[in-house]
Write a protein that holds these residues in place. Structure first.
Motif, mmCIF file in Angstrom:
data_model
loop_
_atom_site.group_PDB
_atom_site.id
_atom_site.type_symbol
_atom_site.label_atom_id
_atom_site.label_comp_id
_atom_site.label_asym_id
_atom_site.label_seq_id
_atom_site.Cartn_x
_atom_site.Cartn_y
_atom_site.Cartn_z
ATOM 1 N N THR A 60 0.813 -1.216 0.000
ATOM 2 C CA THR A 60 0.000 0.000 0.000
ATOM 3 C C THR A 60 0.848 1.269 0.000
ATOM 4 O O THR A 60 0.415 2.302 -0.499
ATOM 5 N N SER A 61 2.064 1.197 0.535
ATOM 6 C CA SER A 61 2.919 2.390 0.507
ATOM 7 C C SER A 61 3.348 2.718 -0.918
ATOM 8 O O SER A 61 3.494 3.885 -1.279
ATOM 9 N N VAL A 62 3.536 1.687 -1.736
ATOM 10 C CA VAL A 62 3.909 1.903 -3.141
ATOM 11 C C VAL A 62 2.706 2.397 -3.930
ATOM 12 O O VAL A 62 2.808 3.340 -4.730
ATOM 13 N N MET A 63 1.549 1.785 -3.721
ATOM 14 C CA MET A 63 0.355 2.173 -4.473
ATOM 15 C C MET A 63 -0.119 3.569 -4.095
ATOM 16 O O MET A 63 -0.702 4.287 -4.918
ATOM 17 N N ALA A 64 0.128 3.979 -2.860
ATOM 18 C CA ALA A 64 -0.275 5.319 -2.427
ATOM 19 C C ALA A 64 0.446 6.401 -3.221
ATOM 20 O O ALA A 64 -0.150 7.437 -3.560
ATOM 21 N N LEU A 65 1.728 6.176 -3.513
ATOM 22 C CA LEU A 65 2.481 7.182 -4.269
ATOM 23 C C LEU A 65 1.907 7.354 -5.667
ATOM 24 O O LEU A 65 1.877 8.468 -6.202
ATOM 25 N N GLU A 66 1.432 6.266 -6.254
ATOM 26 C CA GLU A 66 0.793 6.388 -7.570
ATOM 27 C C GLU A 66 -0.525 7.144 -7.455
ATOM 28 O O GLU A 66 -0.871 7.946 -8.332
ATOM 29 N N SER A 67 -1.263 6.919 -6.381
ATOM 30 C CA SER A 67 -2.507 7.665 -6.176
ATOM 31 C C SER A 67 -2.230 9.156 -6.038
ATOM 32 O O SER A 67 -2.996 9.994 -6.535
#
Length: 664
Positions: free
Chosen positions: A504-511
């Motif tokens: 989720t920390s990686v996907m948050a940056l894309e968001s």
């Protein structure tokens, strides 16, 4: 002095000389840092006379003869040694099933138990410590627990261990001579801690280069079949009883209550793992495996399987297929449940706790007058995919249910008195509050795919691999197109000493890049639940959450200011005690100070970070440094930093862009 006396003195000297040489070599090697016993916790002095206990993440790896360099360590734990007067502190010990694999830390049963207790004891400090470690038999769990108990002084010890008594570190099949009994295991551990043994391991088998890379389970499971009449089965149960009883006795000596748990296993949705020699000789083997994959059992299959089992009563696959045929033809009940249980007990690769091991846990509880939490009975007979992702590891829902079982046991034993029982969160509320999401669920299917790609796991369990593949396809289709590449990038990230970075920390940056700050905030909050404090991951995740809130969501609340201050205080502890090597702690602490508009404090941290980073890693840190130099009027340092980057051919183009932006 007579000749006889001289001869005896000479003989004694000849006997003592090798011992003295060995003792001298051992002492010298100890001085050089080899051998010995690394502590479970490092004590870090803080202000006001307090002490912080910081887990030695790699202690668990020291129990492995091989594969220590491939270990995912015990869960990272950092906490004050001193308890506040009203703090409730519970210590949970065990292996990967307790640790929460394949879920991330925030979705483990101890994390859910902490959330339940917070709802029932509002305002009271709650700390449920997840002391799980991958692939350990009960002896290493005992060794660490006995050292940890006097330091942590919990209000309760929960023991959830026993699946790895055969193939785990110090399991009876890992080394059939040295791990045959508790006394031999103690001798084995003492020998491994010699500096001379450590030196020999480093010289002759530093990283097992001849072994294939792959899952730890695959490498540890390369063993001969363990047949139903093997003496290893009794030895495994005896060792488990001895070590669990010893942990309970140690806790009782310290006045700490103990709860020993039985261990549910996947009985109905996982075929036997080990080679079934009788089944392999059956001419109809492939037809039955096809039937298992296609889920096409018919009533006429039952007498065929019963007839085949009559001369082959020890066939684990025969019992599993008969249990499945009964279940799928509407005859689920005691008979099918008994066949499923027989399949587990007869499995020649017993990665799941057998009936003997379950009874050993009960006996340990009876002997030591400890509470016994019969999780297996509460889960019910023949559990399957609703509870388990693989053989013993619980689904995210299973983790939440286990936490509820524990909570009910705490109440029934009168260890806690709930002040607000009407607010007991449901399973759905627990999942929501911890941030259950699409990406974590998809990440679990990725990890399970790799498990069921192991030859012995897919030998009879192709139907499980098919189910996981279908789940994966359904979940991947729900991932926004913009987030698919970042997710695939996360899949390729190597594990670190702390394990795998929360997805989720990686996907948050894309968001954030996609202009969806609210979505990013929720994902970062979830990542924080799975990120250990006093780690560079925690600082990184906290920085991006706080930056997103300040720059995209309208600013900080008082709680945000407090959390940022606490995060940089953690960073200062890590830095002061040499617990950061990559420079990330310094980099993100510096950036947090920038968000707090304290550029004077940010500069030395950012300067220290870039000294530990590679040339390419420095770019982000240098951008932050340029901002602080500009804000503090340090123009000379600003130009010198730009000149350094422009001088390097590898970074010239990048620093040209940075210069244009910085001087704009």
């Amino acid at each position: 002095m007579s000749n006889r006396t001289k001869r005896w003195l000479f003989r004694i000297l000849c006997l003592l000389l090798p011992c003295l040489l060995v003792a001298g070599a051992e002492a010298l090697l100890r001085l050089a840092g080899l051998g010995g016993k690394a502590p479970v916790f490092r004590s870090i002095p803080l202000d006001h006379g307090q002490t912080l206990l910081h887990a030695n993440y790699q202690r668990a790896g020291a129990y492995f003869r091989r594969f220590a360099d491939r270990m995912s360590p015990m869960n990272p734990v950092t906490l004050p040694r001193e308890k506040s007067p009203d703090e409730v502190r519970i210590l949970c010990v065990g292996a990967s099933a307790l640790k929460g694999f394949p879920q991330f830390l925030g979705f483990s049963a101890p994390a859910f138990l902490e959330r339940i207790l917070e709802s029932q004891l509002p305002g009271q400090p709650i700390r449920v410590i997840n002391f799980g470690a991958t692939a350990l038999a009960s002896f290493p769990v005992r060794d660490m627990t006995e050292e940890a108990l006097p330091l942590l002084r919990p209000d309760l010890l929960i023991i959830y261990a026993g699946h790895n008594e055969f193939f785990g570190a110090f399991g009876v099949a890992e080394n059939r001579l040295w791990n045959r009994s508790p006394a031999w295991q103690q001798a084995n551990l003492a020998l491994r801690r010699w500096a001379l043994t450590d030196l020999a391991n480093r010289l002759f088998s530093p990283s097992d280069p001849g072994l294939p890379r792959g899952q730890l389970m695959e490498m540890m499971g390369v063993q001969d079949p363990i047949h139903p009449d093997s003496p290893l089965r009794e030895r495994a149960a005896r060792n488990l009883f001895h070590h669990v009883a010893a942990m309970a006795a140690k806790a009782r000596e310290l006045g700490i209550p103990v709860m020993i748990c039985s261990l549910p296993v996947n009985e109905s949705a996982l075929a036997p793992i080990g080679l079934d020699e009788a089944f392999e000789q059956w001419p109809d083997k492939e037809a039955w495996l096809t039937k298992l994959r296609s889920d096409t059992f018919a009533p006429e299959d039952i007498p065929l399987l019963e007839a085949w089992l009559a001369p082959h009563p020890d066939s684990a696959m025969g019992h599993f297929l008969l249990g499945k045929a009964l279940e799928k033809t509407g005859q689920a009940g005691p008979d099918s449940q008994e066949h499923y249980r027989q399949a587990v007990d007869l499995d020649t690769m017993p990665w799941r706790a057998t009936t003997l091991q379950q009874e050993a846990l009960r006996q340990a509880a009876r002997q030591e007058h400890a509470a016994f939490c019969d999780v297996q009975a509460v889960v019910g007979p023949a559990p399957g995919e609703a509870w388990f992702d693989d053989h013993v590891h619980l689904t995210i829902e299973g983790q939440a249910r286990l936490a509820r079982i524990w909570y009910d046991a705490l109440v029934s034993n009168q260890w806690i008195t709930a002040t607000t029982p009407s607010r007991l969160p449901s399973e759905a509320e627990l999942l929501r509050d911890q941030g259950a999401n699409l990406y974590d669920r998809l990440a679990v299917t990725i990890m399970m795919s790799s498990i069921f790609d192991i030859p012995f796991m897919k030998r009879y369990n192709g139907f499980v691999a098919d189910r996981i593949r279908r789940q994966q396809e359904v979940l991947m289709n729900q991932v926004p197109e913009s987030h698919r590449q970042p997710f695939l990038h996360w899949c390729q990230l190597p594990p670190t000493p702390l394990g795998k970075k929360p997805v989720t920390s990686v996907m948050a940056l894309e968001s954030i890049r996609q202009g969806r700050p609210l979505e990013a905030d929720a994902l970062l909050e979830t990542a924080l639940h799975s990120t250990p404090p006093y780690s560079s991951w925690y600082l990184e995740t906290m920085y991006f959450r706080q930056a997103n809130r300040k720059e995209q969501l309208g600013g900080w609340t008082a709680a945000d200011w407090e959390q940022s201050s606490n995060a940089v205080a953690q960073a200062e502890v890590l830095i002061a005690h040499g617990l950061t090597a990559s420079g990330n702690a310094e980099a993100y602490a510096g950036r947090l100070y920038q968000l707090m508009e304290d550029h004077v404090r940010a500069i030395p941290l950012l300067e220290a970070a870039r000294q530990k980073q590679t040339v390419l890693q420095r770019a982000g840190t240098d951008i932050a440094l340029l901002t602080s130099y500009r804000e503090t009027g340090e123009r000379d340092k600003l130009y010198a930093l730009l000149a350094e980057g422009l001088k390097n051919p590898e970074t010239r183009a990048l620093y040209q862009q940075i210069q244009n932006a910085a001087l704009r």
